[in-house]
Design a protein around this motif. Sequence first.
Motif, PDB file in Angstrom:
ATOM      1  N   ALA A   1       3.585   1.763   8.254  1.00  0.00           N
ATOM      2  CA  ALA A   1       3.082   1.735   9.624  1.00  0.00           C
ATOM      3  C   ALA A   1       3.847   0.715  10.457  1.00  0.00           C
ATOM      4  O   ALA A   1       4.459  -0.217   9.929  1.00  0.00           O
ATOM      5  N   ASP A   2       3.796   0.870  11.777  1.00  0.00           N
ATOM      6  CA  ASP A   2       4.468  -0.058  12.686  1.00  0.00           C
ATOM      7  C   ASP A   2       3.729  -1.379  12.805  1.00  0.00           C
ATOM      8  O   ASP A   2       4.349  -2.428  13.005  1.00  0.00           O
ATOM      9  N   ILE A   3       2.401  -1.335  12.716  1.00  0.00           N
ATOM     10  CA  ILE A   3       1.572  -2.537  12.766  1.00  0.00           C
ATOM     11  C   ILE A   3       0.705  -2.541  11.519  1.00  0.00           C
ATOM     12  O   ILE A   3       0.049  -1.538  11.207  1.00  0.00           O
ATOM     13  N   ILE A   4       0.722  -3.654  10.785  1.00  0.00           N
ATOM     14  CA  ILE A   4      -0.057  -3.763   9.559  1.00  0.00           C
ATOM     15  C   ILE A   4      -0.991  -4.962   9.669  1.00  0.00           C
ATOM     16  O   ILE A   4      -0.716  -5.929  10.383  1.00  0.00           O
ATOM     17  N   MET A   5      -2.099  -4.890   8.929  1.00  0.00           N
ATOM     18  CA  MET A   5      -3.159  -5.878   9.069  1.00  0.00           C
ATOM     19  C   MET A   5      -3.262  -6.773   7.844  1.00  0.00           C
ATOM     20  O   MET A   5      -2.994  -6.362   6.715  1.00  0.00           O
ATOM     21  N   ALA A   6      -3.706  -8.006   8.080  1.00  0.00           N
ATOM     22  CA  ALA A   6      -3.990  -8.929   6.988  1.00  0.00           C
ATOM     23  C   ALA A   6      -5.175  -8.426   6.170  1.00  0.00           C
ATOM     24  O   ALA A   6      -6.049  -7.715   6.677  1.00  0.00           O
TER      25      ALA A   6
ATOM     26  N   PRO B   1      -2.702  10.360  -0.664  1.00  0.00           N
ATOM     27  CA  PRO B   1      -1.925  11.050  -1.703  1.00  0.00           C
ATOM     28  C   PRO B   1      -1.296  10.141  -2.748  1.00  0.00           C
ATOM     29  O   PRO B   1      -0.602  10.612  -3.628  1.00  0.00           O
ATOM     30  N   LYS B   2      -1.494   8.815  -2.641  1.00  0.00           N
ATOM     31  CA  LYS B   2      -0.919   7.781  -3.498  1.00  0.00           C
ATOM     32  C   LYS B   2       0.461   7.366  -2.992  1.00  0.00           C
ATOM     33  O   LYS B   2       1.154   8.101  -2.288  1.00  0.00           O
ATOM     34  N   LEU B   3       0.824   6.145  -3.382  1.00  0.00           N
ATOM     35  CA  LEU B   3       2.006   5.518  -2.807  1.00  0.00           C
ATOM     36  C   LEU B   3       3.302   6.217  -3.180  1.00  0.00           C
ATOM     37  O   LEU B   3       4.230   6.294  -2.367  1.00  0.00           O
ATOM     38  N   GLU B   4       3.378   6.729  -4.406  1.00  0.00           N
ATOM     39  CA  GLU B   4       4.628   7.366  -4.812  1.00  0.00           C
ATOM     40  C   GLU B   4       4.938   8.599  -3.967  1.00  0.00           C
ATOM     41  O   GLU B   4       6.103   8.896  -3.681  1.00  0.00           O
ATOM     42  N   VAL B   5       3.898   9.310  -3.541  1.00  0.00           N
ATOM     43  CA  VAL B   5       4.104  10.480  -2.684  1.00  0.00           C
ATOM     44  C   VAL B   5       4.581  10.043  -1.300  1.00  0.00           C
ATOM     45  O   VAL B   5       5.514  10.617  -0.731  1.00  0.00           O
ATOM     46  N   LEU B   6       3.937   9.012  -0.743  1.00  0.00           N
ATOM     47  CA  LEU B   6       4.321   8.529   0.578  1.00  0.00           C
ATOM     48  C   LEU B   6       5.745   7.990   0.568  1.00  0.00           C
ATOM     49  O   LEU B   6       6.519   8.215   1.511  1.00  0.00           O
ATOM     50  N   LYS B   7       6.108   7.276  -0.488  1.00  0.00           N
ATOM     51  CA  LYS B   7       7.459   6.729  -0.565  1.00  0.00           C
ATOM     52  C   LYS B   7       8.488   7.842  -0.681  1.00  0.00           C
ATOM     53  O   LYS B   7       9.549   7.813  -0.033  1.00  0.00           O
ATOM     54  N   ALA B   8       8.194   8.855  -1.496  1.00  0.00           N
ATOM     55  CA  ALA B   8       9.120   9.984  -1.655  1.00  0.00           C
ATOM     56  C   ALA B   8       9.293  10.750  -0.339  1.00  0.00           C
ATOM     57  O   ALA B   8      10.369  11.289  -0.062  1.00  0.00           O
ATOM     58  N   ALA B   9       8.240  10.772   0.481  1.00  0.00           N
ATOM     59  CA  ALA B   9       8.300  11.466   1.773  1.00  0.00           C
ATOM     60  C   ALA B   9       9.095  10.688   2.811  1.00  0.00           C
ATOM     61  O   ALA B   9       9.507  11.247   3.831  1.00  0.00           O
ATOM     62  N   GLY B  10       9.299   9.382   2.557  1.00  0.00           N
ATOM     63  CA  GLY B  10       9.965   8.546   3.542  1.00  0.00           C
ATOM     64  C   GLY B  10       9.011   7.790   4.422  1.00  0.00           C
ATOM     65  O   GLY B  10       9.374   7.341   5.509  1.00  0.00           O
ATOM     66  N   GLY B  11       7.742   7.634   3.956  1.00  0.00           N
ATOM     67  CA  GLY B  11       6.739   6.901   4.716  1.00  0.00           C
ATOM     68  C   GLY B  11       5.749   7.821   5.410  1.00  0.00           C
ATOM     69  O   GLY B  11       5.913   9.040   5.466  1.00  0.00           O
ATOM     70  N   LEU B  12       4.702   7.206   5.944  1.00  0.00           N
ATOM     71  CA  LEU B  12       3.602   7.967   6.535  1.00  0.00           C
ATOM     72  C   LEU B  12       4.033   8.784   7.748  1.00  0.00           C
ATOM     73  O   LEU B  12       3.569   9.912   7.935  1.00  0.00           O
ATOM     74  N   HIS B  13       4.921   8.245   8.584  1.00  0.00           N
ATOM     75  CA  HIS B  13       5.368   8.994   9.763  1.00  0.00           C
ATOM     76  C   HIS B  13       5.921  10.363   9.367  1.00  0.00           C
ATOM     77  O   HIS B  13       5.528  11.397   9.920  1.00  0.00           O
ATOM     78  N   LYS B  14       6.843  10.363   8.417  1.00  0.00           N
ATOM     79  CA  LYS B  14       7.476  11.621   8.008  1.00  0.00           C
ATOM     80  C   LYS B  14       6.516  12.497   7.230  1.00  0.00           C
ATOM     81  O   LYS B  14       6.543  13.729   7.351  1.00  0.00           O
ATOM     82  N   PHE B  15       5.662  11.883   6.415  1.00  0.00           N
ATOM     83  CA  PHE B  15       4.722  12.651   5.612  1.00  0.00           C
ATOM     84  C   PHE B  15       3.804  13.498   6.483  1.00  0.00           C
ATOM     85  O   PHE B  15       3.534  14.669   6.190  1.00  0.00           O
ATOM     86  N   MET B  16       3.327  12.916   7.598  1.00  0.00           N
ATOM     87  CA  MET B  16       2.365  13.635   8.436  1.00  0.00           C
ATOM     88  C   MET B  16       2.988  14.243   9.690  1.00  0.00           C
ATOM     89  O   MET B  16       2.286  14.860  10.496  1.00  0.00           O
TER      90      MET B  16
ATOM     91  N   TYR C   1      11.852   1.453   5.476  1.00  0.00           N
ATOM     92  CA  TYR C   1      12.383   2.695   6.045  1.00  0.00           C
ATOM     93  C   TYR C   1      13.316   2.495   7.236  1.00  0.00           C
ATOM     94  O   TYR C   1      13.486   3.395   8.047  1.00  0.00           O
ATOM     95  N   GLY C   2      13.882   1.292   7.371  1.00  0.00           N
ATOM     96  CA  GLY C   2      14.863   1.079   8.417  1.00  0.00           C
ATOM     97  C   GLY C   2      14.291   0.654   9.756  1.00  0.00           C
ATOM     98  O   GLY C   2      15.026   0.597  10.745  1.00  0.00           O
ATOM     99  N   TYR C   3      12.995   0.391   9.822  1.00  0.00           N
ATOM    100  CA  TYR C   3      12.403  -0.154  11.042  1.00  0.00           C
ATOM    101  C   TYR C   3      11.451  -1.280  10.655  1.00  0.00           C
ATOM    102  O   TYR C   3      11.009  -1.387   9.519  1.00  0.00           O
ATOM    103  N   GLU C   4      11.140  -2.118  11.623  1.00  0.00           N
ATOM    104  CA  GLU C   4      10.335  -3.300  11.344  1.00  0.00           C
ATOM    105  C   GLU C   4       8.842  -3.000  11.451  1.00  0.00           C
ATOM    106  O   GLU C   4       8.429  -1.998  12.038  1.00  0.00           O
ATOM    107  N   GLN C   5       8.052  -3.903  10.863  1.00  0.00           N
ATOM    108  CA  GLN C   5       6.593  -3.836  10.961  1.00  0.00           C
ATOM    109  C   GLN C   5       6.085  -5.143  11.549  1.00  0.00           C
ATOM    110  O   GLN C   5       6.579  -6.219  11.216  1.00  0.00           O
ATOM    111  N   ALA C   6       5.097  -5.050  12.426  1.00  0.00           N
ATOM    112  CA  ALA C   6       4.447  -6.236  12.984  1.00  0.00           C
ATOM    113  C   ALA C   6       3.154  -6.500  12.222  1.00  0.00           C
ATOM    114  O   ALA C   6       2.422  -5.567  11.884  1.00  0.00           O
ATOM    115  N   PHE C   7       2.877  -7.751  11.964  1.00  0.00           N
ATOM    116  CA  PHE C   7       1.726  -8.168  11.163  1.00  0.00           C
ATOM    117  C   PHE C   7       0.684  -8.837  12.058  1.00  0.00           C
ATOM    118  O   PHE C   7       1.011  -9.746  12.828  1.00  0.00           O
TER     119      PHE C   7
END
Length: 376
Positions: free
Chosen positions: A139-144, A68-83, A183-189
């Motif tokens: 996401a909680d885990i993100i990739m290079a 849906p594009k980044l602006e939509v995901l950010k407005a939703a509060g991230g992917l967790h809340k969006f879906m 969004y107030g939580y950490e991400q692992a890389f």
Amino acid sequence: MEFSLQHKDLRSKARAGIITTDHGEIKTPIFMPVGTVASVKGVHQKELREEIDPDIILGNTYHLYLRPKLEVLKAAGGLHKFMGWDRNILTDSGGYQVYSLSANRKIREEGVKFKSHIDGSLHMFTPENVMEIQRTIGADIIMAFDECTPYPCDYEYAKRSMKLTHRWLDRCMAHLEKLPFEYGYEQAFFPIVQGSVYKDLRIQSAEYIAEAGAPGNAIGGLSVGEPAEEMYAMSEAVCDVLPEDKPRYLMGVGTPINILENIALGIDMFDCVMPTRNARNGMLFTAEGTINIKNKKWEADFSPIDPQGTTFVDREYSKAYLRHLFAANEYLGKQIATIHNLGFYLWLVREARERIIQGDFAAWKSKMVKNMDKRL
């Protein structure tokens, strides 16, 4: 993110562990259902939570960036809340999708310029903006960001590509240090090992990735057409190098047999579109072998879809009814088959975990591989 290694199999390199993030525990070995565009295709989140019950699912950076594009995901509060998903999510970096767009992309030191498969618009992925995109997705885990080499490819190409992936990794890590969490939580890389099917390159890449000291590590560029024996040889070589106290993620793999064989080599995490894609084509995976539900032999078979299955569809619907739905081209048939296959994949890795803990994984794995190689 924390990883606790709890048990090791005595007759193989299989492990059982627990990954802990701000969204909960992930018991390993684990299979991650693929939710490419914020949806595991054909499955409601309620069914996903209550029937399939994964600790973590996967989203796709490339697809979510385009819609849906980044602006939509950010407005939703991230992917967790969006879906509407309150458990763990991993996002890949888009490297594989860019690889699959080989006719519509150009790879340079700066990054990759590509055309959208949706409308042909031009875009650029760099190590830096892919980190920013994944921060926004949340996401909680993100990739290079990496380059996924095709199979086959010659040694020199694989070597150049591996070194490019390493340089991009350094840029990813440097840029991530500048980016706050959204969004107030950490991400692992997780960085990604490359090197095609060349053992010396895979070892060199694994050493470089291990040196990065990330919370977890991934293996990419396999399951792209190489023989299974090559995949296993590369997994074994890499697992011998990657640190034991970090989770190991084999990207895009694979069949149930592939998963069991790689668990035995020391892999902890898997994802693949196979259970959902094959389900939509009428192929069901079971502990006794695979079923092509479209075959006429099931036309009057009123037995449950899978008497050993773990989901409600396995008990409530018959093979005859499911075959009828496919013959009538009713989408419900694809949904039923998808729930079954994902339920089976999650059962498989959870049973593997229990067998590792109990100490009889190797014997169980050998029996399962023979069974699942059958066509019913």
